[in-house]
Design a protein around this motif. Structure first.
Motif, PDB file in Angstrom:
ATOM      1  N   MET A   1       0.713  11.787   7.847  1.00 51.41           N
ATOM      2  CA  MET A   1       0.665  12.159   6.405  1.00 51.41           C
ATOM      3  C   MET A   1       1.349  11.249   5.549  1.00 51.41           C
ATOM      4  N   SER A   2       1.076  11.083   4.548  1.00 46.01           N
ATOM      5  CA  SER A   2       1.573   9.980   3.248  1.00 46.01           C
ATOM      6  C   SER A   2       1.274  10.662   1.934  1.00 46.01           C
ATOM      7  N   ASP A   3       2.344  10.312   1.184  1.00 45.24           N
ATOM      8  CA  ASP A   3       2.303  10.396  -0.189  1.00 45.24           C
ATOM      9  C   ASP A   3       2.099   9.272  -1.079  1.00 45.24           C
ATOM     10  N   GLY A   4       1.855   8.048  -0.243  1.00 52.31           N
ATOM     11  CA  GLY A   4       1.876   6.406  -0.565  1.00 52.31           C
ATOM     12  C   GLY A   4       2.985   5.841  -0.432  1.00 52.31           C
ATOM     13  N   ALA A   5       4.243   6.762  -0.485  1.00 53.86           N
ATOM     14  CA  ALA A   5       5.514   5.871  -0.546  1.00 53.86           C
ATOM     15  C   ALA A   5       5.953   6.103   0.857  1.00 53.86           C
ATOM     16  N   SER A   6       5.864   7.425   1.375  1.00 57.61           N
ATOM     17  CA  SER A   6       6.616   7.758   2.750  1.00 57.61           C
ATOM     18  C   SER A   6       5.571   8.193   3.651  1.00 57.61           C
ATOM     19  N   VAL A   7       5.795   8.119   4.983  1.00 60.31           N
ATOM     20  CA  VAL A   7       4.644   8.445   5.842  1.00 60.31           C
ATOM     21  C   VAL A   7       5.810   9.559   6.718  1.00 60.31           C
ATOM     22  N   TYR A   8       4.824  10.580   7.105  1.00 59.53           N
ATOM     23  CA  TYR A   8       5.394  11.811   7.705  1.00 59.53           C
ATOM     24  C   TYR A   8       4.633  11.959   9.071  1.00 59.53           C
TER      25      TYR A   8
END
Length: 196
Positions: free
Chosen positions: A124-131
């Motif tokens: 999953m990502s918010d465009g800045a970080s990847v989870y």
């Protein structure tokens, strides 16, 4: 709004309709033939990248071929199924705007996972970080916290890749290893004769 979704467990265990993506987790994937390797052009086509990207990522050690690396002019890199899977994931992360630095961190983490483990992960990502999420509840928690904007279900990418690679040429590395052993044995015999 922090109440659990009603019927969520029913949705998780229900088979997905034909033509739609299955649930994010517990999707069955088949075991890949570990004796198959794929040349650069095949890896590019399956991952949807250019040869220039493939070459750059190999030279910068973002995604290196694990079957055979290029050694000098005219040698061919050979990528495993897992390598091509990671190439495809990197491409998807790039397409969504994740930085190459963040992708590098994610790839290093994915390298530590077993092949079977990869199929149960959703990035999953918010465009800045990847989870990394390994359960549906983790995805929900991430989305409710406002962290996730998009997700990549690796099991789904795995199946897409199996289909595309089944239609592309691969090389049997078991044959290559056997011919290398024969060559080494012949070299050893010659060395013994020359020394006698």
């Amino acid at each position: 709004m922090d109440q659990p979704l009603l019927g969520f467990d029913d949705v998780l265990h229900r088979a997905s309709p034909v033509g739609q993506q299955g649930v994010l987790f517990d999707d069955p994937v088949s075991l890949v033939d570990e004796n198959l390797g794929y040349r650069g052009a095949t890896a590019c086509k399956a991952a949807g990248i250019t040869y220039r990207q493939l070459d750059y990522w190999a030279r910068t050690q973002l995604v290196e071929p694990t079957v055979r690396s290029a050694k000098g002019s005219g040698s061919q890199r050979l990528y495993s199924f897992r390598d091509v899977l990671v190439l495809k994931i990197v491409k998807r992360l790039l397409d969504t705007g994740v930085s190459l630095q963040q992708i590098r961190t994610s790839v290093e983490h994915l390298r530590t996972r077993g092949v079977e483990d990869l199929a149960g992960i959703t990035l999953m990502s918010d465009g800045a970080s990847v989870y990394e999420c390994t359960s549906a509840s983790e995805v929900i928690d991430l989305v409710q916290a406002g962290q996730g904007v998009f997700g990549i279900a690796i099991g789904r990418v795995w199946r897409e890749l199996e289909i595309s690679l089944s239609e592309l040429p691969g090389e049997n590395t078991a044959v290559e290893e056997a011919s290398t052993e024969i060559h080494d044995e012949l070299s050893a015999r010659r060395a013994r004769k020359a020394g006698a």
